[in-house]
Design an enzyme around this catalytic site. Structure first.
Site, short mmCIF file in Angstrom:
data_model
loop_
_atom_site.label_atom_id
_atom_site.label_comp_id
_atom_site.label_asym_id
_atom_site.label_seq_id
_atom_site.Cartn_x
_atom_site.Cartn_y
_atom_site.Cartn_z
N LYS A 196 7.37 20.23 51.15
CA LYS A 196 6.91 21.49 50.59
C LYS A 196 5.50 21.27 50.06
O LYS A 196 5.27 20.43 49.19
CB LYS A 196 7.84 21.94 49.47
CG LYS A 196 7.39 23.22 48.79
CD LYS A 196 8.44 23.73 47.84
CE LYS A 196 7.94 24.93 47.06
NZ LYS A 196 8.97 25.44 46.15
N LYS A 249 7.70 23.70 54.64
CA LYS A 249 7.29 24.95 54.01
C LYS A 249 5.85 24.84 53.53
O LYS A 249 5.54 23.84 52.89
CB LYS A 249 8.22 25.20 52.84
CG LYS A 249 7.89 26.42 52.06
CD LYS A 249 8.87 26.56 50.94
CE LYS A 249 8.36 27.70 50.07
NZ LYS A 249 9.07 27.76 48.84
C1 PBG Z 1 10.56 27.83 43.95
C2 PBG Z 1 10.18 28.41 45.25
C3 PBG Z 1 8.94 28.95 45.65
C4 PBG Z 1 9.15 29.46 46.93
C5 PBG Z 1 10.47 29.20 47.28
N1 PBG Z 1 11.08 28.52 46.24
C6 PBG Z 1 7.68 29.12 44.93
C7 PBG Z 1 6.84 27.99 44.53
O1 PBG Z 1 7.14 26.82 44.72
O2 PBG Z 1 5.81 28.29 43.94
C8 PBG Z 1 8.13 30.17 47.77
C9 PBG Z 1 8.68 31.12 48.77
C10 PBG Z 1 7.70 32.07 49.33
O3 PBG Z 1 6.49 32.06 49.04
O4 PBG Z 1 8.15 32.91 50.12
N2 PBG Z 1 10.22 26.51 43.72
#
Ligand code: PBG
Length: 324
Positions: A196, A249
């Site tokens: 991520k 992601k």
């Molecule tokens: C929580 C989380 C996030 C997303 C999914 N789970 C936000 C982040 O890490 O700031 C992002 C999902 C999206 O932008 O569609 N940790």
């Protein structure tokens, strides 16, 4: 060599269909649902036209709609009434996600896979994904692991089929696997947000889930967008800790990572087409600059072609409707 070989021979009429290498099916998708404990009626998210936050009373109806379109799974995000420094509303028995899971499972049982996002950022008042030393402004890794285990067990107790840890803490998959197994939830699977990235494409999600942060940013735990080898190392560690599915992601700007994770680790691989990827296509379409239907299809197809077995997308319902 030309002129004996002519690539255009296979590009005519229905021959194109015969030689098509990639296709999309509703079975490829997971639909995200935002459940908001602070509202009575569903509310559209202003930076994500067409995406809503749902109150608990409407969650089962939304899930039924997703299942009826042939989409096999939803992933749930919670917006709680109460936030504190320890994120305590993330793991109680009757909090927003636990109740949402019960409602969906009561309605649909095995007809829909219920995946829950495991993170603290939606539940902490400082908005970070872990336990924080506020004085040092530091996100503490190991104390967070225990909380993640508690959240996962509370979701599994409510009936979640799969949990998806998204906080990028070291050791999170192992800690969650251990906590689940110790409590009799060996059958609950883990889809890890393995790679991520610290991405600006999450902007609209932070409106949607009400999860901005009070200091710093998430770069001390989320990955540097510049790195590819590091993503492979992250993913390999998650495999060793017991991840069943690996996720990359965001998706579109990271298709090289999707490709490498799929082909080097050979696990079921998911890609999360995040909020910003949704909003930019929607905005360009609203302005009349892009054809929404065609660009959405092409973007999602390219994620599949890169190697994703599973695509998490806010367009899942739209695409499934069209594929029917
Ligand atoms: C929580 C989380 C996030 C997303 C999914 N789970 C936000 C982040 O890490 O700031 C992002 C999902 C999206 O932008 O569609 N940790």
């Amino acid at each position: 060599m030309f002129p004996e070989i002519r690539m255009r021979r296979l590009r005519k009429g229905k021959i194109r269909n015969l030689v098509r290498e990639t296709s999309l099916s509703p079975n490829d998708f997971v639909h995200p649902i935002f459940v908001d404990e602070t509202i009575e009626k569903s509310e559209e998210i202003s930076s994500m036209p067409g995406v809503f936050r749902f109150p608990l009373s409407e969650v089962a109806k939304e899930a039924r709609e997703v299942a009826a379109l042939g989409i096999p799974a939803v992933i749930l995000f919670g917006v709680p009434k109460h936030k504190d420094a320890k994120g305590s509303s993330a793991y109680g028995e009757h909090e927003v996600i636990q109740e949402a899971v019960r409602k969906i499972k009561a309605e649909l049982g095995v007809e829909l896979v219920v995946i829950t996002d495991i993170c603290m950022c939606e539940y902490t008042d400082h908005g970070h994904c872990g336990i924080v030393d506020l004085e040092a402004e530091e996100i503490l890794n190991d104390p967070t692991l225990e909380v993640l285990g508690k959240i996962a067990v509370s979701h599994a107790k409510a009936g979640a089929d799969m949990v998806a840890p998204s906080g990028m803490m070291d050791g999170m998959v192992g800690a969650i696997r251990k906590a689940l197994d110790k409590n009799g939830f060996e059958a609950v699977s883990i889809m890890s947000y393995a790679a991520k990235f610290h991405s600006s494409f999450y902007g609209p999600f932070r409106d949607a889930a009400d999860s901005g942060y009070s200091f710093g940013d998430r770069s001390t735990y989320q990955m540097d967008p510049a790195n590819s080898d590091e993503a492979l190392r992250e993913a390999a560690l998650d495999v060793a800790e017991g991840a069943d599915i690996l996720m990359v992601k965001p998706a579109l700007s990271y298709l090289d990572i999707v490709y490498r994770v799929k082909h080097e680790l050979e696990l079921p691989t998911a890609a999360y087409a995040v909020s910003g990827e949704y909003s930019m296509l929607k905005a360009a379409a609203e302005k009349g600059w892009l054809d929404e239907e065609k660009t959405v299809y092409e973007a999602l197809l390219s994620i599949k072609r890169a190697g994703a077995d599973i695509i998490i997308s806010y367009f899942a319902k739209d695409i499934a409707r069209r594929l029917k």
